[in-house]
Design a protein around this motif. Sequence first.
Motif, short mmCIF file in Angstrom:
data_model
loop_
_atom_site.label_atom_id
_atom_site.label_comp_id
_atom_site.label_asym_id
_atom_site.label_seq_id
_atom_site.Cartn_x
_atom_site.Cartn_y
_atom_site.Cartn_z
N PRO A 136 0.82 -1.22 0.00
CA PRO A 136 0.00 0.00 0.00
C PRO A 136 0.85 1.27 0.00
CG PRO A 136 -0.86 -1.59 1.58
CD PRO A 136 0.46 -2.11 1.13
N LEU A 137 1.98 1.25 0.72
CA LEU A 137 2.86 2.42 0.72
C LEU A 137 3.51 2.62 -0.64
CD1 LEU A 137 4.63 2.08 4.19
CD2 LEU A 137 2.74 3.60 3.58
N LEU A 138 3.81 1.52 -1.33
CA LEU A 138 4.38 1.61 -2.67
C LEU A 138 3.45 2.40 -3.58
CD1 LEU A 138 5.97 -1.37 -4.64
CD2 LEU A 138 4.55 0.33 -5.76
N TYR A 139 2.17 2.01 -3.58
CA TYR A 139 1.22 2.70 -4.46
C TYR A 139 0.97 4.13 -4.01
CZ TYR A 139 0.02 -1.21 -7.46
OH TYR A 139 0.08 -2.20 -8.41
N ASP B 15 5.75 6.97 -10.62
CA ASP B 15 5.04 6.25 -11.68
C ASP B 15 5.93 5.17 -12.29
OD1 ASP B 15 2.83 7.85 -11.29
OD2 ASP B 15 3.23 9.16 -12.99
N ALA B 16 7.22 5.46 -12.40
CA ALA B 16 8.14 4.48 -12.99
C ALA B 16 8.23 3.22 -12.15
CB ALA B 16 9.53 5.11 -13.16
N VAL B 17 8.21 3.36 -10.83
CA VAL B 17 8.24 2.18 -9.95
C VAL B 17 6.95 1.38 -10.08
CG1 VAL B 17 8.29 1.42 -7.54
CG2 VAL B 17 9.89 3.17 -8.34
N ILE B 18 5.83 2.07 -10.13
CA ILE B 18 4.54 1.39 -10.31
C ILE B 18 4.54 0.62 -11.63
CG2 ILE B 18 2.05 1.65 -10.49
CD1 ILE B 18 3.13 2.43 -7.74
N ARG C 249 -6.71 -2.32 -7.05
CA ARG C 249 -6.95 -1.51 -5.85
C ARG C 249 -5.77 -0.61 -5.55
NH1 ARG C 249 -10.69 -4.98 -1.60
NH2 ARG C 249 -12.06 -5.90 -3.19
N GLY C 250 -4.60 -0.96 -6.09
CA GLY C 250 -3.46 -0.07 -5.95
C GLY C 250 -3.72 1.28 -6.58
#
Length: 329
Positions: free
Chosen positions: A256-259, A264-267, A297-298
């Motif tokens: 959840p913290l990632l999203y 945007d590049a990491v996602i 949901r991310g």
Amino acid sequence: MAQQSFNVMIIGQAGRLQYEALLFAASLRHSCPNFSGRLFVAVPQPGPLWQKDPSIHNAGVLEAFARLGVEILPFENKIFGQSYPYGNKIEALQAMPEGEPFVFFDSDTLITGDLEAVPFDFNRPSASLRREGTWPKPTLYGPGYTDIWRSLYDRFGLDLDPTLDLEQPDEFWKRYLYFNAGFFYGTCPRAFGKRFAVYAQSILKDPPIELVGQSLDPWLDQVALPLVIHSFGGGRDALPAGYLDGETSCHYRLFPLLYARESDAVIDLLETVAAPNWIKKVLKTYEPIKRLVYQNRGARVRALFDQDHLPRREQAIRNKIKSEGLWLR
């Protein structure tokens, strides 16, 4: 000069970490396809220090590891185990190839660039500076930061003064050498791990009087780590900024913290490496990945925040996600 070849180690075990380790491996192969070192997933083995078997038996995970060229590295817990699972990163180093340079990463990390382009100087170890002032927490009547840290340096015959960042105010946490243990590296994993274990056990079993009232759980590894790094001639400035915890790696910690806060590049990278059917069928058996990555949901988490103006405190991010029923871990 060509970059010296080195090995990479992460921890994998039953539960969440095996899926994080799988994503780490997939991201390394995607972002650094010509990586010349060995990729080890160190797996604790069942024993008296574990209540349940921590090893990996998920056939799908193991098959995916094999496809990604992962080497499973079993190791035995002789010190920590269930009581302090963060100690896995300390004990697993003893199972690594002796005398070969290594980089350790926490499993909740993605490799986002060419790892072999990172200018490691393995003779000057370092670790992650993506941290907050989590330890120590000096009490009103003392001792302060200097006295607490000096007691630890004195314990192991080390000199505190060269480690101080004199551009930071006295008694401010950033003045003192302090790392996040999300990555660290050195010339020999066994030598590094042996000293790490000695320092950590000494601090835990016989803390200096200055540490009275200071919590060592979960901070023990991050208390011992700067002492180990300094003892091997390393420090905060040994690795140029912008590579690890930057263009080349992302320590996201929880999905959840990632999203919520990563680029945007990491996602895009996460969703790219998770897309092939052979890995998707394994990852979707883990509920947080299934819901956040594959059921989008991310994207709902991400829409809750302006990534250019995030709350200053992580707890505020967590609370917002939880209030929307999207906190999955």
